[in-house]
Design an enzyme around this catalytic site. Structure first.
Site, PDB file in Angstrom:
ATOM      1  N   ASP A 171      43.248  54.125  50.217  1.00 39.04           N
ATOM      2  CA  ASP A 171      43.065  53.514  51.185  1.00 39.04           C
ATOM      3  C   ASP A 171      41.576  53.801  52.050  1.00 39.04           C
ATOM      4  OD1 ASP A 171      43.615  52.280  53.891  1.00 39.04           O
ATOM      5  OD2 ASP A 171      45.449  52.604  53.679  1.00 39.04           O
ATOM      6  N   HIS A 202      44.240  49.883  50.337  1.00 37.98           N
ATOM      7  CA  HIS A 202      44.768  49.257  51.545  1.00 37.98           C
ATOM      8  C   HIS A 202      45.339  47.785  51.257  1.00 37.98           C
ATOM      9  CE1 HIS A 202      45.400  49.002  55.839  1.00 37.98           C
ATOM     10  NE2 HIS A 202      44.910  48.045  55.890  1.00 37.98           N
TER      11      HIS A 202
END
Length: 233
Positions: A171, A202
């Protein structure tokens, strides 16, 4: 899907919430579906509809209403990203949580609701789902790739209901040290479960998103469905 109006607790006005209802189910748990920075868009609506197909009432409030009602963006253009970030930066998260509490209360009282209600949120909504875990009486909360969760670790002691966190290993908005802080903070809390999904970015579960990963999304969604069914009925 139908639209309802809810009154903000601070008297600032009314905001819209969108409701999806399951078919052929007289008594159902309710799930407050918390938006990303793109508003109540196609991806969020598809997620809410899938929850209704699983037998839950899904309700998605328009959380950016204080800035601009009816935000509906995608992750496909730079202009939309810039607008989404501007809305996020102008968003009062504390007031957003209060709006979510109003939505949660309304969810428990919707026709066909069994009175049990929780939240599920993505990105910004993933952070807000954790804030609902620490600041509300939601029966269950589920966070997908929440942003800034390490800053909420001091509030983890307040959690008294199941919280499930889905974390992307790569992420770009959550560096490894932040992930470590969140996992360390969750380790001794019996109410918290956290899963880290390897080699995904993400928004790996964003429907039709640029970083969608079918395998990770399927596994995460399975964990979510199991927990929602267990807690909400």
């Amino acid at each position: 899907m139908r639209e309802i109006k809810l009154k903000a607790a601070d008297g600032a006005g009314e905001f819209s919430a969108f409701v999806w209802e399951p078919k052929n189910k007289e008594s159902a748990g309710a799930v407050v579906v918390i938006q990303e920075i793109f508003g109540v868009n196609d991806a969020l609506r598809e997620t809410a509809a899938s929850l209704a197909e699983m037998g839950f009432i899904a309700i998605a409030p328009d959380l950016f209403w204080r800035q601009q009602p009816g935000v509906d963006l995608t992750d496909k253009t730079e202009a939309e990203w810039q607008k989404a970030f501007a809305l996020m930066n102008g968003f009062d998260q504390d007031k957003g949580v209060e709006d979510l509490k109003v939505t949660l209360d309304a969810a428990r009282k919707l026709p066909g609701s069994n009175g049990n209600a929780g939240t599920i949120g993505f990105c910004l909504g993933g952070r807000l789902a954790v804030m609902m875990a620490t600041r509300s009486d939601a029966d269950v909360n589920i966070s997908y790739y929440g942003v800034g969760l390490d800053g909420l670790v001091p509030e983890f002691d307040n959690i008294q209901a199941p919280l499930l966190m889905h974390i992307a290993e790569k992420d770009e908005y959550c560096p490894p040290e932040a992930v470590e802080a969140v996992l360390d903070g969750a380790e001794d809390n019996e109410f918290i479960d956290a899963f880290v999904y390897p080699d995904v970015h993400h928004a790996f579960a964003r429907v039709n998103g640029v970083h969608y990963d079918a395998r990770a999304a399927t596994i995460a969604n399975g964990h979510s469905a199991e927990l929602l069914a267990e807690v909400l009925g």
